[in-house]
Design an enzyme around this catalytic site. Structure first.
Site, PDB file in Angstrom:
ATOM      1  N   SER A  18     -56.177  59.770 -37.576  1.00  0.00           N
ATOM      2  CA  SER A  18     -57.136  58.682 -37.390  1.00  0.00           C
ATOM      3  C   SER A  18     -58.397  58.955 -38.185  1.00  0.00           C
ATOM      4  CB  SER A  18     -57.493  58.526 -35.906  1.00  0.00           C
ATOM      5  OG  SER A  18     -58.601  57.658 -35.744  1.00  0.00           O
ATOM      6  N   LYS A  38     -54.445  49.456 -31.473  1.00  0.00           N
ATOM      7  CA  LYS A  38     -55.371  48.668 -32.287  1.00  0.00           C
ATOM      8  C   LYS A  38     -55.924  47.543 -31.417  1.00  0.00           C
ATOM      9  CE  LYS A  38     -55.210  50.796 -36.286  1.00  0.00           C
ATOM     10  NZ  LYS A  38     -56.430  51.302 -36.968  1.00  0.00           N
ATOM     11  N   ARG A  89     -49.981  46.139 -31.795  1.00  0.00           N
ATOM     12  CA  ARG A  89     -49.520  45.389 -32.952  1.00  0.00           C
ATOM     13  C   ARG A  89     -48.013  45.466 -33.149  1.00  0.00           C
ATOM     14  NH1 ARG A  89     -54.477  46.595 -37.227  1.00  0.00           N
ATOM     15  NH2 ARG A  89     -55.906  45.045 -36.347  1.00  0.00           N
ATOM     16  N   ASP A  93     -53.544  49.513 -41.438  1.00  0.00           N
ATOM     17  CA  ASP A  93     -54.053  48.165 -41.180  1.00  0.00           C
ATOM     18  C   ASP A  93     -53.256  47.085 -41.892  1.00  0.00           C
ATOM     19  OD1 ASP A  93     -56.064  48.926 -39.441  1.00  0.00           O
ATOM     20  OD2 ASP A  93     -57.523  49.227 -41.042  1.00  0.00           O
ATOM     21  N   ARG A 133     -56.062  40.710 -37.852  1.00  0.00           N
ATOM     22  CA  ARG A 133     -54.989  40.943 -38.822  1.00  0.00           C
ATOM     23  C   ARG A 133     -53.698  40.209 -38.424  1.00  0.00           C
ATOM     24  NH1 ARG A 133     -57.601  44.166 -42.245  1.00  0.00           N
ATOM     25  NH2 ARG A 133     -58.970  45.760 -41.356  1.00  0.00           N
ATOM     26  N   ARG A 148     -59.408  50.244 -25.830  1.00  0.00           N
ATOM     27  CA  ARG A 148     -59.267  51.207 -26.926  1.00  0.00           C
ATOM     28  C   ARG A 148     -59.530  52.621 -26.412  1.00  0.00           C
ATOM     29  NH1 ARG A 148     -59.873  48.235 -31.909  1.00  0.00           N
ATOM     30  NH2 ARG A 148     -59.339  50.139 -33.019  1.00  0.00           N
TER      31      ARG A 148
END
Length: 401
Positions: free
Chosen positions: A138, A311, A315, A284, A357, A92
């Site tokens: 963000s 993320k 994703r 999200d 997720r 990250r």
């Protein structure tokens, strides 16, 4: 976090005992905060910014929110703290937080001179106020800057690229602080000392989104989700459902605290385009929205969503690759996805890739599949929703999850 930095006692009702939240509790305990859990409520004895140096590096698990926001909270500490996490945390980017903190006088260093965790934060000798244009939309970066600015002597101005979720700003006010927002500009003057509060945590709309989509895309369904948080900076998923023709209604039960019940039914869906200022309000929820789009008539375009690449996983690629395994017509782009539907889904072997997720989205996808779906790394859902599979199975007793 707010309880820990405040004066006095904070009591939290409806606390989510998921991995990310428990990692946050452990982090503040390591910094000398007294936190107790009686099974019903969490009680935090505030430190009024006066933390103790942790005896060892602090493990924040999978929580990008924790590592970024704690960095801001430690901006004026008199010691150094090293923060590390799991394998996904090591990927990250932290430069987006380290840059503004360094401008304020904080010393920040990442792994082997990089911007990636583990990172070490050494508080500034004299913390300077911040005037900063956020280069990315963000809420995590914004919140880290706000926590640091609360401790600096003078006025800080933070200008967002796009408005993002504003829970931090609202909680500053709830805990007795002063902060102003004008368009994309946020202004506050420090130092400020906050007061402990009683907090009732609303149902998380990001978690609710999985059930909203499950009901919309399965036949003969109707679900009511109660006491869901309806903060306008978080309700982008509802706007997408409306644009796609979903059959739902929202009943506000507590407008002052932005709470309401959402009832949704099986729906005939049409495609839409999702991008621009809407993206920060549903970042999200985009994996489950991608699944929703596989059952909509036409081609849905998701764009301006580069943040999905940084993320827990990339994703964009993860959603496209895993749903393709189940027969979806979905193509990744540099900043999003192109999805053509409606597409029948079939069985197959899929993986969460360690992303909570993605795991929950694939579990909902399995409801549509004509054959069994085998989901590996399903334990990842405990990051944000430990009882997700049980709650989903309770709605669908004939389905094995």
């Amino acid at each position: 976090m707010f309880g820990a930095i405040s004066q006095g006692t904070t009591t939290i009702h409806n606390f989510l005992r998921a991995d990310d939240c428990l990692a946050t509790v452990a982090a503040f305990k390591a910094l000398g905060t007294r936190i107790t859990d009686d099974g019903e409520t969490i009680t935090v004895e505030g430190r009024d910014w006066q933390f103790q140096a942790a005896e060892t590096p602090i493990d924040i698990g999978n929580s990008g929110t924790t590592i970024r926001l704690v960095s801001g909270i430690l901006a004026d500490s008199s010691f150094s703290t090293t923060l590390f996490g799991d394998a996904s945390i090591t990927k990250r980017p932290m430069g987006r937080v380290m840059t503004p903190l360094t401008m304020m006088g904080v010393t920040c260093s990442g792994r082997a001179g990089s911007e990636f965790p583990p990172i070490t934060i050494t508080g500034a000798e004299t913390l300077q106020p911040l005037k900063y244009h956020l280069p990315v939309a963000s809420a995590q970066v914004k919140s880290a800057c706000l926590f640091a600015a609360l401790q600096a002597a003078g006025t800080s101005e933070i200008i967002e690229k796009e408005p993002t979720r504003n829970h931090t700003e609202e909680m500053i006010r709830q805990f007795g602080g002063e902060i102003t927002t004008e368009g994309n500009k946020i202004t506050l003057t420090g130092p400020q000392h906050l007061q402990g509060q009683t907090v009732h945590v609303p149902g998380d709309i990001s978690s609710a989104a999985f059930f909203l989509v499950a009901a919309a895309v399965t036949s003969n369904s109707q679900i009511t989700l109660r006491q869901v948080g309806l903060n306008p900076t978080r309700t982008g998923i509802l706007e997408v459902l409306k644009a796609m023709g979903a059959d739902f209604e929202v009943k506000e039960t507590d407008p002052n605290n932005q709470l309401g019940d959402i009832t949704i039914r099986s729906s005939r869906l049409s495609s839409t385009t999702i991008g621009g200022s809407l993206i920060p309000r549903l970042i999200d929820e985009l994996p489950i929205i991608a699944l929703l789009a596989t059952q909509a008539q036409g081609t849905t375009v998701i764009k301006d969503a580069e943040e999905l690449k940084v993320k827990e996983t990339n994703r964009i690629d993860a959603v496209a690759e895993e749903l393709t395994k189940l027969g979806a017509d979905i193509q990744p782009t540099e900043d999003g996805l192109i999805i053509t539907g409606p597409t029948p889904l079939h069985g197959g072997k899929v993986a969460s890739r360690g992303d909570h997720r993605i795991g929950m989205m694939l579990a909902v996808a399995a409801l549509l599949a004509q054959d069994p779906v085998e989901l590996s790394q399903s334990e990842a859902v405990s990051v944000s929703y430990p009882h997700f599979f049980e709650d989903l199975a309770a709605l669908l007793p004939e389905v094995s999850l």
